[in-house]
Design a protein around this motif. Structure first.
Motif, PDB file in Angstrom:
ATOM      1  N   SER A 293      42.409  54.379  41.984  1.00  0.00           N
ATOM      2  CA  SER A 293      43.873  54.258  41.856  1.00  0.00           C
ATOM      3  C   SER A 293      44.543  55.515  41.299  1.00  0.00           C
ATOM      4  O   SER A 293      45.569  55.433  40.639  1.00  0.00           O
ATOM      5  CB  SER A 293      44.240  53.046  40.990  1.00  0.00           C
TER       6      SER A 293
ATOM      7  N   GLN B 286      35.480  48.720  47.842  1.00  0.00           N
ATOM      8  CA  GLN B 286      36.583  48.895  46.911  1.00  0.00           C
ATOM      9  C   GLN B 286      37.843  49.269  47.686  1.00  0.00           C
ATOM     10  O   GLN B 286      37.851  50.223  48.443  1.00  0.00           O
ATOM     11  CB  GLN B 286      36.263  49.987  45.885  1.00  0.00           C
TER      12      GLN B 286
ATOM     13  N   VAL C 144      40.693  43.946  44.284  1.00  0.00           N
ATOM     14  CA  VAL C 144      40.066  45.270  44.141  1.00  0.00           C
ATOM     15  C   VAL C 144      38.760  45.350  44.925  1.00  0.00           C
ATOM     16  O   VAL C 144      38.524  46.313  45.642  1.00  0.00           O
ATOM     17  CB  VAL C 144      39.797  45.606  42.653  1.00  0.00           C
TER      18      VAL C 144
ATOM     19  N   TYR D 161      44.151  50.737  44.301  1.00  0.00           N
ATOM     20  CA  TYR D 161      42.871  51.110  44.898  1.00  0.00           C
ATOM     21  C   TYR D 161      42.981  51.381  46.398  1.00  0.00           C
ATOM     22  O   TYR D 161      42.123  50.987  47.193  1.00  0.00           O
ATOM     23  CB  TYR D 161      41.825  50.031  44.615  1.00  0.00           C
TER      24      TYR D 161
END
Length: 474
Positions: A333, A289, A252, A346
């Motif tokens: 997400s 991210q 992530v 993500y």
């Protein structure tokens, strides 16, 4: 002609002599005009004769060194390493399959023979790699010694340069080099073409071949998600550099980018100049991210942690700025890239680069979860430019990239292939769902896909492996 260091000549006063002086000898050529008076002079040549033979010997040894070490030798090792990285995972997969199917019958025996053959070929490749590496190490030691000896001999020959002619030439060369760097430092290489979006001088994307590169990262199989590629507009001196961002926390997050001086450095896992931290190790608003990251003009563009925004990290200045995306943009997400079996976590936002700049691909509730494409205008902070809505649903797409102002989307066909099936032209607004260009995969999933206008390559991060493909235009 007299070949001694001391020459005594007797001449008549009105007689004209021409003295031709050379290293180690004096020639006297008289032109006779007889007159009565004489004079005597002493000429003493104190210079040591220049050792021409020694200079020729040094030149010969230097030429031999140049012939012994060539760029092709490092390429040979790289090719063997790439071949080894490609064949070992195949052997492991075949062994795993044999363990499942081996019931002692003929089928298992045949499979075992195939594996034994593969093992023998890999051992042969390893032996060749070891032998080649040993020879190169020996050559390196011998060449180092030879270069040191040549250096000493050159320094001895420089003593004959009593008028500093050679030193003056070297100073002039350095001044000319510094002047060239000063004049051309901001433009070391010709930049890639920057056409208006959609008007690609390369033509239409016709095919994608490869993979050209297939290798494990230096982290092995530790980090499944990530991205890698090249900066389309690098800083001076960084034209050959590559970058990589592995997601090191739960597939992530990441807080750093790895920089490499060449493709060989990426393959062998030697990061020079090394790691550049983007944010603290604990997630903050500046943390990376998701795997969809790009580099442009020495800055990293990515999805800001826990925000519907694009972050820009200026690598030299170590500053992070951001621009928010339109309201209703999915993040954390909500609108991932997906296929029938699963989604890639993500991956709400995909950053991309092409000949004209930086792009961000995302989805919004206002566009019913379909792909949205926006220009990202570089700056501190960056800003958003023009925006286009499309009819391609984001969850029906596995990856996107932009080439010459045209958005392309891929979908999952199976474990062996991905298909570029969709395109959107930002100039004409035309959408196509029948592109039909397949990518041959080396692993089941492709977590990120970046197009590089520098070398017209697609750089894919696939289940901890780095893969590249050649893009062809007509």
């Amino acid at each position: 002609m007299v070949q001694t260091n001391v020459v005594r000549a007797t001449m008549k006063s009105s007689r004209v002599f021409t003295l031709i002086l050379s290293i180690g000898f004096v020639s006297i050529i008289p032109q006779v005009m007889p007159l009565p008076s004489d004079c005597v002079c002493d000429l003493n040549n104190i210079e040591t004769p220049f050792p021409h033979n020694k200079l020729r010997t040094v030149e010969t040894r230097a030429s031999t060194c140049n012939r012994n070490i060539t760029p092709q030798q490092s390429t040979e090792v790289e090719i063997m390493l790439l071949g080894l990285d490609r064949r070992l995972p195949r052997l492991e997969a075949d062994i795993a399959l044999l363990e499942k199917e081996d019931d002692g019958d003929l089928f298992g025996t045949v499979s075992l023979q195939v594996i034994q053959q593969e093992r023998a070929e890999i051992l042969q490749l390893i032996n060749k790699l070891n032998s080649t590496t040993f020879n190169y190490q020996r050559l390196n030691r011998e060449t180092t010694q030879e270069v040191n000896e040549l250096k000493n001999e050159i320094e001895a020959l420089e003593k004959f340069d009593t008028m500093d002619v050679v030193k003056g030439l070297e100073v002039n060369k350095r001044l000319k080099r510094d002047l060239d760097q000063c004049q051309n430092g901001h433009h070391p290489t010709d930049p890639p073409p920057e056409p208006a979006p959609g008007n690609c001088p390369l033509g239409r994307l016709q095919n994608v071949t490869g993979p050209n590169t297939y290798s494990a990262t230096e982290y092995g199989g530790s980090y499944t998600y990530g991205s890698w590629g090249r900066d389309p507009k690098p800083a001076a001196g960084k034209e050959s550099w590559f970058w990589m961002v592995p997601l090191t926390v739960s597939n992530v997050f990441s807080n750093f980018v790895r920089l490499y001086s060449s493709l060989s450095s990426v393959v062998v896992g030697v990061s020079v100049p090394g790691t550049v931290a983007i944010s603290p190790s604990n997630p903050t608003t500046n943390t990376i991210q998701g795997p969809n990251v790009v580099m442009y003009q020495d800055s990293l563009y990515y999805n800001c942690y826990n925000r519907d925004a694009v972050c820009r990290s200026d690598i030299p200045l170590k500053t992070v700025t951001s621009v928010a995306l339109p309201g209703g943009t999915g993040f954390n997400s909500k609108y991932n890239f997906c296929h029938l079996d699963s989604c890639y976590g993500y991956t709400d936002m995909d950053l991309a680069t092409d000949e004209s700049g930086v792009w961000v691909i995302y989805a919004t509730a206002g566009n019913f979860g379909n792909l949205v494409l926006s220009e990202v205008i570089p700056g501190s902070p960056p800003t958003l430019g023009r925006t286009w809505n499309t009819s391609a649903h984001k969850r029906a797409v596995t990856n996107t990239f932009v080439a010459c102002g045209v958005l392309y989307a891929t979908r999952y066909l199976g474990k062996e292939a991905e298909e570029i099936f969709y395109s959107f032209d930002t100039v004409t607004g035309r959408e196509r769902y029948n592109i039909g260009i397949q990518l041959r995969k080396m692993s089941t999933n492709i977590q990120s896909l970046n197009y590089s206008p520098v070398d017209h390559m697609l750089y894919a991060y696939s289940d901890s492996m780095i893969v590249s493909y050649q893009v062809h235009f007509v």
